[in-house]
Design an enzyme around this catalytic site. Structure first.
Site, PDB file in Angstrom:
ATOM      1  N   GLY A  46      19.051  91.301  69.875  1.00  0.00           N
ATOM      2  CA  GLY A  46      19.449  91.521  71.257  1.00  0.00           C
ATOM      3  C   GLY A  46      19.711  90.176  71.916  1.00  0.00           C
ATOM      4  O   GLY A  46      19.229  89.143  71.449  1.00  0.00           O
ATOM      5  N   GLN A  51      20.717  84.072  78.602  1.00  0.00           N
ATOM      6  CA  GLN A  51      20.507  83.264  77.395  1.00  0.00           C
ATOM      7  C   GLN A  51      21.729  82.452  77.012  1.00  0.00           C
ATOM      8  O   GLN A  51      21.633  81.513  76.218  1.00  0.00           O
ATOM      9  CB  GLN A  51      20.100  84.159  76.215  1.00  0.00           C
ATOM     10  CG  GLN A  51      18.713  84.751  76.373  1.00  0.00           C
ATOM     11  CD  GLN A  51      18.331  85.567  75.159  1.00  0.00           C
ATOM     12  OE1 GLN A  51      18.691  86.729  75.052  1.00  0.00           O
ATOM     13  NE2 GLN A  51      17.628  84.952  74.220  1.00  0.00           N
ATOM     14  N   CYS A 106      12.542  85.377  69.770  1.00  0.00           N
ATOM     15  CA  CYS A 106      13.594  85.317  70.780  1.00  0.00           C
ATOM     16  C   CYS A 106      14.534  84.163  70.437  1.00  0.00           C
ATOM     17  O   CYS A 106      14.079  83.097  70.051  1.00  0.00           O
ATOM     18  CB  CYS A 106      12.945  85.088  72.144  1.00  0.00           C
ATOM     19  SG  CYS A 106      14.130  84.949  73.483  1.00  0.00           S
ATOM     20  N   LEU A 107      15.833  84.405  70.599  1.00  0.00           N
ATOM     21  CA  LEU A 107      16.800  83.338  70.319  1.00  0.00           C
ATOM     22  C   LEU A 107      16.560  82.125  71.222  1.00  0.00           C
ATOM     23  O   LEU A 107      16.920  81.011  70.860  1.00  0.00           O
ATOM     24  CB  LEU A 107      18.227  83.855  70.515  1.00  0.00           C
ATOM     25  CG  LEU A 107      18.692  84.950  69.547  1.00  0.00           C
ATOM     26  CD1 LEU A 107      20.074  85.442  69.939  1.00  0.00           C
ATOM     27  CD2 LEU A 107      18.690  84.459  68.119  1.00  0.00           C
ATOM     28  N   HIS A 148      12.217  93.714  76.287  1.00  0.00           N
ATOM     29  CA  HIS A 148      12.368  92.271  76.077  1.00  0.00           C
ATOM     30  C   HIS A 148      13.633  91.761  76.775  1.00  0.00           C
ATOM     31  O   HIS A 148      13.607  90.750  77.479  1.00  0.00           O
ATOM     32  CB  HIS A 148      12.414  92.000  74.562  1.00  0.00           C
ATOM     33  CG  HIS A 148      12.604  90.573  74.176  1.00  0.00           C
ATOM     34  ND1 HIS A 148      11.660  89.852  73.473  1.00  0.00           N
ATOM     35  CD2 HIS A 148      13.638  89.702  74.385  1.00  0.00           C
ATOM     36  CE1 HIS A 148      12.099  88.610  73.283  1.00  0.00           C
ATOM     37  NE2 HIS A 148      13.301  88.501  73.810  1.00  0.00           N
ATOM     38  N   GLU A 149      14.745  92.502  76.592  1.00  0.00           N
ATOM     39  CA  GLU A 149      16.021  92.046  77.163  1.00  0.00           C
ATOM     40  C   GLU A 149      16.059  92.216  78.679  1.00  0.00           C
ATOM     41  O   GLU A 149      16.627  91.379  79.389  1.00  0.00           O
ATOM     42  CB  GLU A 149      17.198  92.774  76.503  1.00  0.00           C
ATOM     43  CG  GLU A 149      17.319  92.581  74.985  1.00  0.00           C
ATOM     44  CD  GLU A 149      17.336  91.132  74.554  1.00  0.00           C
ATOM     45  OE1 GLU A 149      17.735  90.252  75.342  1.00  0.00           O
ATOM     46  OE2 GLU A 149      16.917  90.863  73.401  1.00  0.00           O
ATOM     47  N   HIS A 152      14.509  89.411  80.290  1.00  0.00           N
ATOM     48  CA  HIS A 152      15.393  88.232  80.379  1.00  0.00           C
ATOM     49  C   HIS A 152      16.201  88.231  81.682  1.00  0.00           C
ATOM     50  O   HIS A 152      16.336  87.195  82.318  1.00  0.00           O
ATOM     51  CB  HIS A 152      16.396  88.191  79.220  1.00  0.00           C
ATOM     52  CG  HIS A 152      15.880  87.497  77.997  1.00  0.00           C
ATOM     53  ND1 HIS A 152      15.418  86.209  78.015  1.00  0.00           N
ATOM     54  CD2 HIS A 152      15.773  87.910  76.706  1.00  0.00           C
ATOM     55  CE1 HIS A 152      15.040  85.863  76.788  1.00  0.00           C
ATOM     56  NE2 HIS A 152      15.241  86.872  75.977  1.00  0.00           N
TER      57      HIS A 152
HETATM   58 ZN    ZN Z   1      14.798  87.018  73.994  1.00  0.00          ZN
END
Ligand code: ZN
Length: 196
Positions: A46, A51, A106-107, A148-149, A152
């Site tokens: 995701g 991000q 997480c990226l 999670h997203e 963000h």
């Molecule tokens: Zn993340």
């Protein structure tokens, strides 16, 4: 399509509450397709617009991987996951219940994973890239991915939901990861989210 640069923990854009999308125009469609490509290249499950430095309520989740994981946890032997990015615009959690804790990555926090306590079941409303409103109920990894997203776009990282001690370790790992990338670009491949 364009590969976008992924912002990492410490960048101010990740702390900001993102603005709702007013209209799904060509710029939003381009953003969503660039986010999908960036997520696929980085090995993520995701990705949220902040991000990639864009403070808008746009998320892309790879539903192909979620289906793969669902089949696998049901004891089936699925074929290789198919990449099926779904764009989620202006999502809103309508209902949540239960408790679940799985190891997240997480990226934007490369090189670190930790379990996070979240709701195990959620009901979420969002607008698709076609402009149509959808309501879905999700559990398992899908429910976690949505939470999670959505965090963000509210300016929250998963490491904000763990202990201060662990957060300190995470920040050090991100720093080390970024130093390693400077020496060896291939290490970026290790920046997996959701997939271990
Ligand atoms: Zn993340």
């Amino acid at each position: 399509m364009t590969l976008l640069k992924i912002k990492t923990a410490g960048d101010a854009v990740l702390k900001k509450k993102a603005r709702p999308v007013a209209a799904i125009d060509d710029s939003i469609k381009k953003l969503a397709s660039d986010m999908a490509e960036t997520m696929q290249t980085a090995g993520g499950l995701g990705i949220a617009a902040p991000q990639v430095g864009v403070s808008l309520r746009v998320i892309v989740i790879d539903f192909g991987y979620l289906d793969f994981e669902k089949a696998e946890s049901a004891g089936e032997k699925p074929a290789e996951p198919e990449f099926r990015p779904v764009t989620i615009i202006n999502p809103e959690i309508l209902d949540k219940s239960g408790v679940s804790s799985i190891s997240e990555g997480c990226l934007s926090v490369p090189g670190y994973r930790a379990p996070v306590e979240r709701a195990s079941h959620i009901k979420v409303r969002f607008t698709g890239i076609d402009g149509k409103e959808r309501i879905i109920e999700a559990e398992g990894l899908t429910a976690i991915a949505f939470q999670h997203e959505i965090d963000h776009i509210d300016g929250i990282l998963f490491i904000d939901r763990i202990s201060t001690l662990k957060r300190g370790i995470a920040v050090k790992k991100v720093k080390k990861f970024l130093e390693d990338i400077e020496e060896d670009g291939d290490k970026v491949e290790n920046a997996l989210y959701g997939k271990s």
